[in-house]
Design a protein around this motif. Structure first.
Motif, short mmCIF file in Angstrom:
data_model
loop_
_atom_site.label_atom_id
_atom_site.label_comp_id
_atom_site.label_asym_id
_atom_site.label_seq_id
_atom_site.Cartn_x
_atom_site.Cartn_y
_atom_site.Cartn_z
N LEU A 1 15.86 -17.20 16.32
CA LEU A 1 16.50 -15.78 16.42
C LEU A 1 17.33 -15.88 17.77
CD1 LEU A 1 14.26 -13.24 14.93
CD2 LEU A 1 16.36 -13.97 14.16
N GLY A 2 16.95 -16.33 18.95
CA GLY A 2 17.33 -16.61 20.19
C GLY A 2 18.59 -17.35 20.10
N LEU A 3 18.56 -18.41 19.41
CA LEU A 3 19.74 -19.38 19.14
C LEU A 3 20.76 -18.78 18.41
CD1 LEU A 3 18.31 -23.06 18.84
CD2 LEU A 3 19.84 -22.36 20.74
N ALA A 4 20.26 -18.04 17.28
CA ALA A 4 21.28 -17.25 16.52
C ALA A 4 22.08 -16.18 17.34
CB ALA A 4 20.76 -16.81 15.40
N GLY A 5 21.37 -15.68 18.13
CA GLY A 5 21.97 -14.50 19.11
C GLY A 5 23.00 -14.81 20.00
N ALA A 6 22.25 -16.03 20.61
CA ALA A 6 23.31 -16.65 21.81
C ALA A 6 24.77 -17.19 20.98
CB ALA A 6 22.65 -17.67 22.36
N THR A 7 24.35 -17.80 19.91
CA THR A 7 25.71 -18.26 19.08
C THR A 7 26.58 -17.06 18.54
OG1 THR A 7 24.35 -20.17 18.18
CG2 THR A 7 26.51 -19.57 16.83
N MET A 8 26.04 -15.95 18.25
CA MET A 8 26.93 -14.85 17.87
C MET A 8 27.50 -14.28 18.99
SD MET A 8 24.22 -12.96 15.30
CE MET A 8 24.92 -11.37 15.39
N VAL A 9 27.02 -14.18 20.38
CA VAL A 9 27.50 -13.92 21.50
C VAL A 9 28.77 -14.78 21.76
CG1 VAL A 9 27.26 -13.56 24.03
CG2 VAL A 9 25.63 -12.50 22.47
N LEU A 10 28.75 -15.98 21.73
CA LEU A 10 29.75 -16.93 21.87
C LEU A 10 30.69 -16.93 20.81
CD1 LEU A 10 27.69 -20.21 22.98
CD2 LEU A 10 29.64 -18.68 24.25
N GLY A 11 30.42 -16.48 19.68
CA GLY A 11 31.40 -16.11 18.51
C GLY A 11 32.21 -15.13 18.65
N ARG A 12 31.74 -13.94 19.49
CA ARG A 12 32.56 -12.90 19.49
C ARG A 12 33.67 -13.07 20.74
NH1 ARG A 12 32.54 -7.71 17.92
NH2 ARG A 12 32.89 -7.11 20.15
N MET A 13 33.09 -14.17 21.69
CA MET A 13 34.21 -14.48 22.62
C MET A 13 35.20 -15.55 22.01
SD MET A 13 31.03 -15.33 25.55
CE MET A 13 32.28 -15.95 27.03
N ALA A 14 34.88 -16.33 21.26
CA ALA A 14 35.70 -17.36 20.43
C ALA A 14 36.50 -16.49 19.61
CB ALA A 14 34.87 -18.05 19.40
N LEU A 15 36.19 -15.22 18.93
CA LEU A 15 37.04 -14.52 18.44
C LEU A 15 38.09 -13.89 19.17
CD1 LEU A 15 37.92 -13.53 15.62
CD2 LEU A 15 36.35 -11.64 15.95
N ALA A 16 37.86 -13.61 20.27
CA ALA A 16 38.41 -12.93 21.43
C ALA A 16 39.71 -13.85 21.80
CB ALA A 16 37.87 -12.51 22.73
N TRP A 17 39.35 -15.27 22.03
CA TRP A 17 40.29 -16.16 22.30
C TRP A 17 41.22 -16.35 21.31
CZ3 TRP A 17 41.06 -20.90 19.98
CH2 TRP A 17 42.28 -21.88 20.72
N ARG A 18 40.68 -16.49 20.05
CA ARG A 18 41.55 -16.68 18.90
C ARG A 18 42.57 -15.74 18.69
NH1 ARG A 18 41.35 -20.14 15.19
NH2 ARG A 18 39.18 -20.97 15.59
N GLU A 19 42.25 -14.29 18.96
CA GLU A 19 43.06 -13.18 18.67
C GLU A 19 44.04 -13.04 19.86
OE1 GLU A 19 40.56 -10.12 17.78
OE2 GLU A 19 40.58 -10.64 15.64
#
Length: 116
Positions: free
Chosen positions: A62-80
């Motif tokens: 769950l900790g790994l998944a949470g960290a991945t989701m935080v990075l996913g938000r940052m990746a989406l911000a870069w993509r947009e």
């Protein structure tokens, strides 16, 4: 019986991976957040008879998944175009692969546990 809660999580992750393959990055994020919530709900309904090692393994995933989701938000911000960090999507992808492999191993250990 609570193990059946893992089936929707696996289905949601597969739909999320298909969505990102089609280029629907927001849908991917939403589906992964729902899958995370289902797995977290399963961990919340933890039977007290099981060992703490299984609980610790689940919390690590769950900790790994949470960290991945935080990075996913940052990746989406870069993509947009709302961020200038071009390396974040690669880090998110690598951590996502690590999370999926760890989740697969944890699920295999969970399903092969001794139920006595």
């Amino acid at each position: 019986m609570l193990d059946f809660l893992l089936i929707p999580a696996v289905l949601l992750v597969s739909f999320a991976l298909r969505a990102v393959h089609r280029g629907e990055h927001r849908l991917h994020g939403h589906l992964m957040a729902v899958a995370f919530t289902v797995v977290a709900l399963r961990m919340l309904l933890w039977p007290r008879a099981y060992s703490t090692r299984l609980l610790e393994g689940g919390l690590i995933v769950l900790g790994l998944a949470g960290a991945t989701m935080v990075l996913g938000r940052m990746a989406l911000a870069w993509r947009e175009g709302r961020s200038h960090r071009a390396h974040i999507p690669k880090v998110h992808r690598a951590l996502g692969i690590l999370t999926l492999v760890t989740f697969g191993l944890a699920m295999a250990i969970w399903l092969m546990r001794n139920r006595t």
